[in-house]
Enzyme design. Structure first.
Site, PDB file in Angstrom:
ATOM      1  N   CYS A  51     -13.202  53.210  -8.070  1.00 17.08           N
ATOM      2  CA  CYS A  51     -12.769  52.309  -8.246  1.00 17.08           C
ATOM      3  C   CYS A  51     -11.304  52.419  -7.640  1.00 17.08           C
ATOM      4  O   CYS A  51     -10.203  53.069  -8.373  1.00 17.08           O
ATOM      5  CB  CYS A  51     -12.795  52.019  -9.722  1.00 17.08           C
ATOM      6  SG  CYS A  51     -11.544  50.143 -10.526  1.00 17.08           S
TER       7      CYS A  51
ATOM      8  N   ASN B 245     -12.598  47.182 -23.300  1.00 15.41           N
ATOM      9  CA  ASN B 245     -12.708  49.020 -23.650  1.00 15.41           C
ATOM     10  C   ASN B 245     -10.807  47.848 -24.251  1.00 15.41           C
ATOM     11  O   ASN B 245     -10.352  48.415 -23.746  1.00 15.41           O
ATOM     12  CB  ASN B 245     -11.856  49.496 -22.614  1.00 15.41           C
ATOM     13  CG  ASN B 245     -12.141  51.083 -22.606  1.00 15.41           C
ATOM     14  OD1 ASN B 245     -12.037  51.287 -23.350  1.00 15.41           O
ATOM     15  ND2 ASN B 245     -13.338  52.009 -21.377  1.00 15.41           N
TER      16      ASN B 245
ATOM     17  N   SER C 279     -12.384  42.692  -5.951  1.00 14.91           N
ATOM     18  CA  SER C 279     -12.523  41.656  -7.168  1.00 14.91           C
ATOM     19  C   SER C 279     -11.224  41.042  -7.617  1.00 14.91           C
ATOM     20  O   SER C 279      -9.596  41.141  -7.194  1.00 14.91           O
ATOM     21  CB  SER C 279     -12.300  42.491  -8.698  1.00 14.91           C
ATOM     22  OG  SER C 279     -12.534  41.692  -9.245  1.00 14.91           O
TER      23      SER C 279
ATOM     24  N   CYS D 185      -8.989  49.911 -17.432  1.00 18.79           N
ATOM     25  CA  CYS D 185      -7.861  50.406 -16.280  1.00 18.79           C
ATOM     26  C   CYS D 185      -6.529  49.639 -16.047  1.00 18.79           C
ATOM     27  O   CYS D 185      -5.511  48.664 -16.860  1.00 18.79           O
ATOM     28  CB  CYS D 185      -8.171  48.602 -15.244  1.00 18.79           C
ATOM     29  SG  CYS D 185      -7.259  48.813 -13.466  1.00 18.79           S
TER      30      CYS D 185
ATOM     31  N   CYS E 210       1.383  45.408 -12.133  1.00 20.85           N
ATOM     32  CA  CYS E 210       0.582  43.636 -11.746  1.00 20.85           C
ATOM     33  C   CYS E 210       1.309  42.479 -12.233  1.00 20.85           C
ATOM     34  O   CYS E 210       1.968  43.285 -12.827  1.00 20.85           O
ATOM     35  CB  CYS E 210      -1.138  43.963 -11.793  1.00 20.85           C
ATOM     36  SG  CYS E 210      -1.880  42.623 -11.705  1.00 20.85           S
TER      37      CYS E 210
ATOM     38  N   SER F 158     -12.777  37.799 -11.209  1.00 22.82           N
ATOM     39  CA  SER F 158     -12.752  37.556 -12.573  1.00 22.82           C
ATOM     40  C   SER F 158     -12.547  36.660 -13.407  1.00 22.82           C
ATOM     41  O   SER F 158     -11.898  35.583 -13.440  1.00 22.82           O
ATOM     42  CB  SER F 158     -11.339  38.711 -13.320  1.00 22.82           C
ATOM     43  OG  SER F 158     -11.690  39.806 -12.840  1.00 22.82           O
ATOM     44  N   LEU F 159     -13.713  35.798 -14.464  1.00 27.74           N
ATOM     45  CA  LEU F 159     -13.871  34.697 -14.674  1.00 27.74           C
ATOM     46  C   LEU F 159     -13.539  34.805 -15.973  1.00 27.74           C
ATOM     47  O   LEU F 159     -12.438  34.100 -16.722  1.00 27.74           O
ATOM     48  CB  LEU F 159     -15.568  34.281 -14.881  1.00 27.74           C
ATOM     49  CG  LEU F 159     -15.296  32.541 -15.110  1.00 27.74           C
ATOM     50  CD1 LEU F 159     -14.323  31.828 -13.947  1.00 27.74           C
ATOM     51  CD2 LEU F 159     -16.826  32.678 -14.715  1.00 27.74           C
ATOM     52  N   HIS F 160     -14.023  35.530 -17.172  1.00 33.82           N
ATOM     53  CA  HIS F 160     -13.723  35.868 -18.652  1.00 33.82           C
ATOM     54  C   HIS F 160     -13.662  34.454 -19.292  1.00 33.82           C
ATOM     55  O   HIS F 160     -13.190  34.653 -20.302  1.00 33.82           O
ATOM     56  CB  HIS F 160     -12.917  35.871 -18.510  1.00 33.82           C
ATOM     57  CG  HIS F 160     -12.805  37.759 -17.825  1.00 33.82           C
ATOM     58  ND1 HIS F 160     -14.287  38.574 -17.381  1.00 33.82           N
ATOM     59  CD2 HIS F 160     -11.731  38.065 -16.702  1.00 33.82           C
ATOM     60  CE1 HIS F 160     -13.061  39.862 -16.863  1.00 33.82           C
ATOM     61  NE2 HIS F 160     -11.813  39.174 -15.905  1.00 33.82           N
TER      62      HIS F 160
ATOM     63  N   CYS G 295      -2.666  38.622 -17.495  1.00 34.70           N
ATOM     64  CA  CYS G 295      -4.161  38.865 -18.105  1.00 34.70           C
ATOM     65  C   CYS G 295      -3.695  39.857 -19.384  1.00 34.70           C
ATOM     66  O   CYS G 295      -3.160  40.742 -19.480  1.00 34.70           O
ATOM     67  CB  CYS G 295      -5.220  39.209 -17.432  1.00 34.70           C
ATOM     68  SG  CYS G 295      -5.391  38.856 -15.304  1.00 34.70           S
TER      69      CYS G 295
ATOM     70  N   GLY H 293      -3.713  45.470  -9.438  1.00 35.32           N
ATOM     71  CA  GLY H 293      -3.201  45.253  -9.080  1.00 35.32           C
ATOM     72  C   GLY H 293      -4.712  43.843  -8.371  1.00 35.32           C
ATOM     73  O   GLY H 293      -5.430  43.740  -8.574  1.00 35.32           O
ATOM     74  N   GLU H 294      -3.867  43.172  -7.957  1.00 30.67           N
ATOM     75  CA  GLU H 294      -4.326  41.575  -7.973  1.00 30.67           C
ATOM     76  C   GLU H 294      -4.767  41.846  -5.430  1.00 30.67           C
ATOM     77  O   GLU H 294      -4.146  41.461  -5.532  1.00 30.67           O
ATOM     78  CB  GLU H 294      -4.369  40.436  -7.297  1.00 30.67           C
ATOM     79  CG  GLU H 294      -4.384  39.195  -6.515  1.00 30.67           C
ATOM     80  CD  GLU H 294      -6.130  38.694  -7.215  1.00 30.67           C
ATOM     81  OE1 GLU H 294      -6.171  38.475  -6.254  1.00 30.67           O
ATOM     82  OE2 GLU H 294      -6.461  39.131  -7.844  1.00 30.67           O
TER      83      GLU H 294
END
Length: 347
Positions: free
Chosen positions: A103, A288, A189, A331, A110, A212-214, A114, A157-158
C-alpha cells in the site's frame, strides 16, 4: 538532485541523451535497478567508470531510510520511511494467498479531511514525486529480499490530487522490462475526485479503480467526507457509470462500517438502491479505530447483517480481512503518532 527512480523507461532514455549518453545505457541502468535490485551506480559493472561518476553527479539513487518497522502477527508490516527532505511517510506490506501487496502513499499528509482517517490529522505538505512512490516499492522489496507482486495506491493522500506523478509511478512499475507489475495487479483509490476519474478513464490501462464511498446517502457522506460537498453522490454515480461504459471495467467501492453511523440494514438497502445497475462490487471494511476521531467499529453482528442484506439484494460484496489490528494498522497512524498527533492506545 533528481532521483533515478523518477523516470519511466522512455523518460530515462531521453534523460541519458540529454547528458550525452546513448539510449542503450539507460536500458542497462534500468535493468540494474529493477531486475537486479542494484541501486549503487558503482556496482553497475558494465558501465564505464566515467559514466558511473557522471550518474552519481547527476542522479540520486539511494533507497529510503527505514525509520521504524512494525510487524503484525498476521504478517502485515508497516514501514515508516524518511524522505530526502526529512518528511515521514508510511507504506504497508500485506501478505495474501496470491502474493505480497504494498500500500503506497502518494502525498506527504492529506487535505481531504475524511473524519475516519488518521492521515488527515496531518495536513498535506506536498505531493510525492513519482520517484518517491517507486522508491517505496524498491525499499520494501530490498528489505524483504522478495518481489512485490501487487500495488495499491491507497496510503496517505489523494492520488488524483497528484495525478501526473501517480500516473508516472504506475507506468514505471508496470514497465515489462522493469518491475513488470501487471496492470491488473495495480489499484488506485480515490475519495471521489470526479475530474480525476474522468481523466483516468482515458488512460487505456487495465489498472483497477477503487472509490471510497463509505455512505449510502449525501447526508451521511458529507458528514464523513468533505469532498462530498463538492462532488455529491449523484454526480459521482454519473462519473462511475461513464467510467464503466468507457473502460468496460468493474469498479470497487470501499465502505467502512462505523458504529451507529452507516451500519444499519436500512443503510444497506439505501446503498443497494444507489448501486442498482452499476458494474461494481462493494468492499466492506471493518474500521481500524482512531481514538482522536471519536468513531467506533461496527459490531461483528451488524457487519454480517449488512453484508447479508447486500447479498440478498444482489449486490456483489466482500468483507475485507482485517490486517495489522495489533499494530498501528490504520492509514497514517504510525506517522501521526511519531509527529505527536495521536495517543498510544489506538487499537
Amino acid at each position: 538532485m533528481k532521483s533515478i527512480f523518477d523516470f519511466t523507461a522512455k523518460q530515462m532514455s531521453d534523460a541519458f541523451e540529454e547528458i550525452g549518453e546513448r539510449p542503450f545505457r539507460a536500458k542497462q541502468v534500468y535493468e540494474w535497478l529493477y531486475t537486479k535490485d542494484v541501486h549503487d551506480f558503482d556496482e553497475m559493472t558494465n558501465l564505464s567508470k566515467d559514466l558511473r561518476a557522471k550518474l552519481k553527479a547527476t542522479f540520486a539513487s539511494h533507497y529510503l531510510d527505514i525509520v521504524e518497522k512494525q510487524v503484525s502477527k498476521d504478517g502485515t508490516t508497516k514501514y515508516l520511511l524518511r524522505l530526502e527532505d526529512g518528511g515521514l511517510i508510511e507504506t504497508v506490506l500485506m501478505i495474501h494467498p496470491y502474493g505480497k501487496s504494498l500500500c503506497v502513499t502518494s502525498q506527504l499528509g492529506c487535505n481531504m479531511g475524511c473524519k475516519f482517517c488518521a492521515s488527515g490529522l496531518l495536513k498535506k505538505q506536498r505531493n510525492l514525486t513519482s520517484g518517491e512512490m517507486v522508491n517505496q516499492v524498491m525499499t520494501v522489496s530490498h528489505d524483504l529480499k522478495e518481489r512485490i507482486s501487487h500495488v495499491v495506491i491507497m496510503g496517505t493522500g489523494e492520488p488524483f490530487d497528484n495525478y501526473d506523478n501517480v500516473m508516472n509511478f504506475i507506468y514505471t512499475i508496470n514497465e515489462p522490462k522493469g518491475l513488470a507489475i501487471g496492470a491488473r495487479h495495480i489499484s488506485v483509490s480515490t475519495c471521489g475526485l470526479i475530474p480525476g476519474i474522468n481523466k483516468f478513464s482515458n488512460e487505456g490501462l487495465q489498472v483497477n479503480l477503487a472509490i471510497s464511498l463509505h455512505a449510502p446517502n449525501d447526508e451521511i457522506r458529507s458528514r464523513l467526507m468533505p469532498i462530498n460537498n463538492t462532488y455529491n453522490m449523484d454526480d459521482l454515480r454519473v462519473a462511475i457509470s461513464n467510467y464503466i461504459d468507457k473502460t468496460n471495467r468493474r469498479v470497487t467501492l470501499e465502505y467502512i462500517l462505523l458504529k451507529g453511523i452507516n451500519d444499519e440494514v436500512t443503510h444497506a438497502r439505501m446503498l443497494a438502491h444507489y448501486l442498482r445497475g452499476l458494474n461494481v462490487y462493494v468492499n466492506l471494511i471493518p474500521y481500524n479505530t482512531v481514538i482522536e476521531n471519536g468513531l467506533e467499529k461496527a459490531s461483528d453482528r451488524k457487519i454480517q447483517a449488512f453484508k447479508d442484506e447486500l447479498i440478498r439484494l444482489h449486490i456483489n460484496c466482500t468483507l475485507r480481512k482485517e490486517h495489522g489490528g495489533d499494530i498501528d494498522g490504520a492509514c497514517g497512524q504510525l506517522r501521526a503518532k511519531r509527529e505527536g498527533r495521536m495517543t498510544d492506545n489506538e487499537n
